[in-house]
Design a protein around this motif. Structure first.
Motif, mmCIF file in Angstrom:
data_model
loop_
_atom_site.group_PDB
_atom_site.id
_atom_site.type_symbol
_atom_site.label_atom_id
_atom_site.label_comp_id
_atom_site.label_asym_id
_atom_site.label_seq_id
_atom_site.Cartn_x
_atom_site.Cartn_y
_atom_site.Cartn_z
ATOM 1 N N THR A 41 -30.041 27.791 33.476
ATOM 2 C CA THR A 41 -30.294 26.496 34.124
ATOM 3 C C THR A 41 -31.276 25.545 33.320
ATOM 4 N N LYS A 43 -33.947 23.623 31.320
ATOM 5 C CA LYS A 43 -35.461 24.300 31.923
ATOM 6 C C LYS A 43 -36.845 22.758 31.212
ATOM 7 N N THR A 45 -35.501 20.451 33.637
ATOM 8 C CA THR A 45 -35.325 20.041 35.176
ATOM 9 C C THR A 45 -35.075 20.918 36.197
ATOM 10 N N ASN A 46 -34.745 22.067 35.548
ATOM 11 C CA ASN A 46 -35.047 23.910 36.436
ATOM 12 C C ASN A 46 -33.646 23.397 37.382
ATOM 13 N N GLU A 47 -32.486 23.126 36.927
ATOM 14 C CA GLU A 47 -31.337 22.753 37.269
ATOM 15 C C GLU A 47 -30.697 23.421 36.936
ATOM 16 N N ARG A 48 -29.749 24.139 37.998
ATOM 17 C CA ARG A 48 -28.677 24.642 37.658
ATOM 18 C C ARG A 48 -27.252 23.978 36.527
#
Length: 150
Positions: A41, A43, A45-48
């Motif tokens: 993840t 950190k 953009t909190n995107e996988r």
């Protein structure tokens, strides 16, 4: 002990069918690409994020024939081997290098049923495993046969 180690262990999915090359004298070589994934993840953009790394696998002789017979694109497999860098020349005479994993051991991790997908009809054993065992007749017979308080 020489103090060095060249060992690779990978679990991944085949990116293509096993390509075989046969030599005079009965020897053969099988080659196939293997994909391994790293997911994390981000950190900020909190995107996988998933990164795929491709590995060139080389298998020889009887092991190559087994891989050709039983492995197909998408199958999950465990590969153990060592790194080997080959030097070769392209059409223009330039030196090129490719790094391969010389496979010494492998284990098939997916079965043919795994590759049929979610739309495939479930077999009787799969259906039995999915249904809860709430049959009161069966539970009563089990209790009478055991006579155990627990």
């Amino acid at each position: 002990m020489s103090g060095t180690l060249n060992k690779v262990m990978l679990i991944g999915h085949l990116g293509d069918e096993v390509k075989m090359h046969y030599f005079d004298g009965g020897n053969c070589v099988g080659r196939f690409p293997l994909a391994t994934n790293e997911t994390y993840t981000n950190k900020q953009t909190n995107e996988r994020v998933t990164n795929t790394e491709w590995h060139n696998i080389v298998v020889r002789n009887k092991a190559a024939e087994i891989c050709e017979k039983y492995l197909s694109k998408g199958d999950k497999v465990y590969i153990e081997g060592r790194l080997k860098t080959r030097k070769w020349q392209d059409d223009k005479g330039m030196d090129r290098y490719s790094t391969e994993i010389q496979c010494t051991d492998f284990t098939f991790l997916s079965t043919k049923n795994d590759n049929q997908g979610a739309n495939a009809p479930a077999t009787n054993s799969q259906q039995a495993a999915q249904k809860p065992a709430n049959n009161p007749v069966t539970e009563t017979k089990t209790e009478d046969a055991d006579d155990l308080p627990f």
